[in-house]
Write a protein that holds these residues in place. Structure first.
Motif, short mmCIF file in Angstrom:
data_model
loop_
_atom_site.label_atom_id
_atom_site.label_comp_id
_atom_site.label_asym_id
_atom_site.label_seq_id
_atom_site.Cartn_x
_atom_site.Cartn_y
_atom_site.Cartn_z
N ILE A 189 -11.59 28.30 4.54
CA ILE A 189 -13.05 28.30 3.31
C ILE A 189 -14.21 28.00 3.72
CG2 ILE A 189 -13.38 28.56 0.53
CD1 ILE A 189 -10.79 28.27 -0.06
N ARG A 190 -14.40 27.08 4.04
CA ARG A 190 -15.87 27.01 5.17
C ARG A 190 -16.55 27.48 5.59
NH1 ARG A 190 -13.88 20.69 6.02
NH2 ARG A 190 -13.72 20.34 4.19
N LEU A 215 -11.63 29.45 -4.79
CA LEU A 215 -10.38 30.11 -3.51
C LEU A 215 -9.92 29.01 -3.77
CD1 LEU A 215 -12.37 32.70 -1.81
CD2 LEU A 215 -10.55 32.94 -3.58
N GLN A 216 -10.31 27.43 -3.33
CA GLN A 216 -9.52 26.62 -3.28
C GLN A 216 -8.52 26.09 -4.12
OE1 GLN A 216 -9.76 24.30 -0.66
NE2 GLN A 216 -8.42 23.16 -1.17
N LYS A 275 -8.58 37.38 5.08
CA LYS A 275 -8.07 35.73 5.31
C LYS A 275 -7.63 35.44 4.29
CE LYS A 275 -10.79 33.89 7.76
NZ LYS A 275 -11.73 33.59 8.31
N MET A 276 -7.31 36.12 3.28
CA MET A 276 -6.45 34.84 1.89
C MET A 276 -4.97 35.21 1.90
SD MET A 276 -8.61 32.33 0.24
CE MET A 276 -7.47 32.01 -1.06
N LYS A 277 -4.58 36.78 2.21
CA LYS A 277 -3.62 37.70 2.23
C LYS A 277 -3.14 36.75 3.97
CE LYS A 277 -0.19 40.67 1.54
NZ LYS A 277 0.25 39.32 0.72
N ASN A 310 -2.85 37.77 -2.02
CA ASN A 310 -2.96 39.34 -2.52
C ASN A 310 -4.50 39.33 -3.61
OD1 ASN A 310 -3.84 41.64 -2.12
ND2 ASN A 310 -1.46 42.12 -2.96
N LEU A 311 -5.26 39.36 -2.83
CA LEU A 311 -6.70 39.69 -3.76
C LEU A 311 -6.51 40.67 -4.12
CD1 LEU A 311 -8.14 36.31 -3.07
CD2 LEU A 311 -6.87 36.64 -5.27
N TYR A 312 -6.05 41.78 -4.36
CA TYR A 312 -7.16 43.01 -3.35
C TYR A 312 -6.47 43.90 -5.21
CZ TYR A 312 -7.55 43.25 1.32
OH TYR A 312 -7.95 43.00 2.61
N HIS A 313 -5.36 43.50 -5.71
CA HIS A 313 -4.39 44.19 -7.02
C HIS A 313 -4.08 43.32 -8.03
CE1 HIS A 313 -1.03 44.57 -5.43
NE2 HIS A 313 -1.40 45.25 -4.35
#
Length: 151
Positions: free
Chosen positions: A5-6, A20-21, A137-139, A145-148
């Motif tokens: 995240i950094r 996000l953290q 990166k999160m996925k 999943n932040l896409y939907h």
């Protein structure tokens, strides 16, 4: 704060990084609760199966000619009562852990959907073009999943 995240540079502000953290922490809490629930569930099922098998071989089989004899043999040994209470407690723990897991999942999903809904506010102008890198990166690293918004 997590190292990945950094590494989101200047196109992700500090408040977004903190969100996000928090999302990562909630996902980890949900995963731990889910793992604990499944573990206790399988332990209780296995224990109940073993106890019922034991009862079938030691009580039901030899004393099947009379319900009174079966009941008398079952009650005469206190270990049967203790095991019955223990197995009942295990299934009660499964119920409590299921409710805990559902609560953790709801908290995680609510925050995830909030980030998705507010993504236009969180990434503005040039950062909007880079947000897919954050999502990827999160996925890939955290299975978030932040896409939907749907599960």
């Amino acid at each position: 704060m997590h190292d990945s995240i950094r590494g989101f540079e200047d196109w992700t502000d500090q408040a977004t990084k903190q969100m996000l953290q928090n999302l990562i922490e909630r996902k980890q809490k949900f995963d731990r609760a889910k793992k604990m629930h499944v573990s206790i569930l399988w332990l209780s099922v296995f224990t109940a199966f073993c106890f019922l098998y034991y009862l079938a071989k030691s009580v039901l089989g030899p004393y099947s000619y009379s319900f009174g004899a079966m009941f008398s043999v079952y009650v005469s040994q206190s270990v049967h009562l203790y095991l019955t209470v223990f197995i009942g407690g295990l299934f009660g723990a499964v119920k409590v852990l299921h409710q805990l897991k559902e609560k953790k999942e709801k908290e995680y999903q609510d925050l995830r959907k909030e980030i998705i809904d507010r993504s236009k506010d969180l990434w503005k102008e040039d950062a909007w073009k880079k947000r897919h890198e954050v999502f990827d990166k999160m996925k890939s690293q955290f299975d978030i999943n932040l896409y939907h918004g749907s599960k």
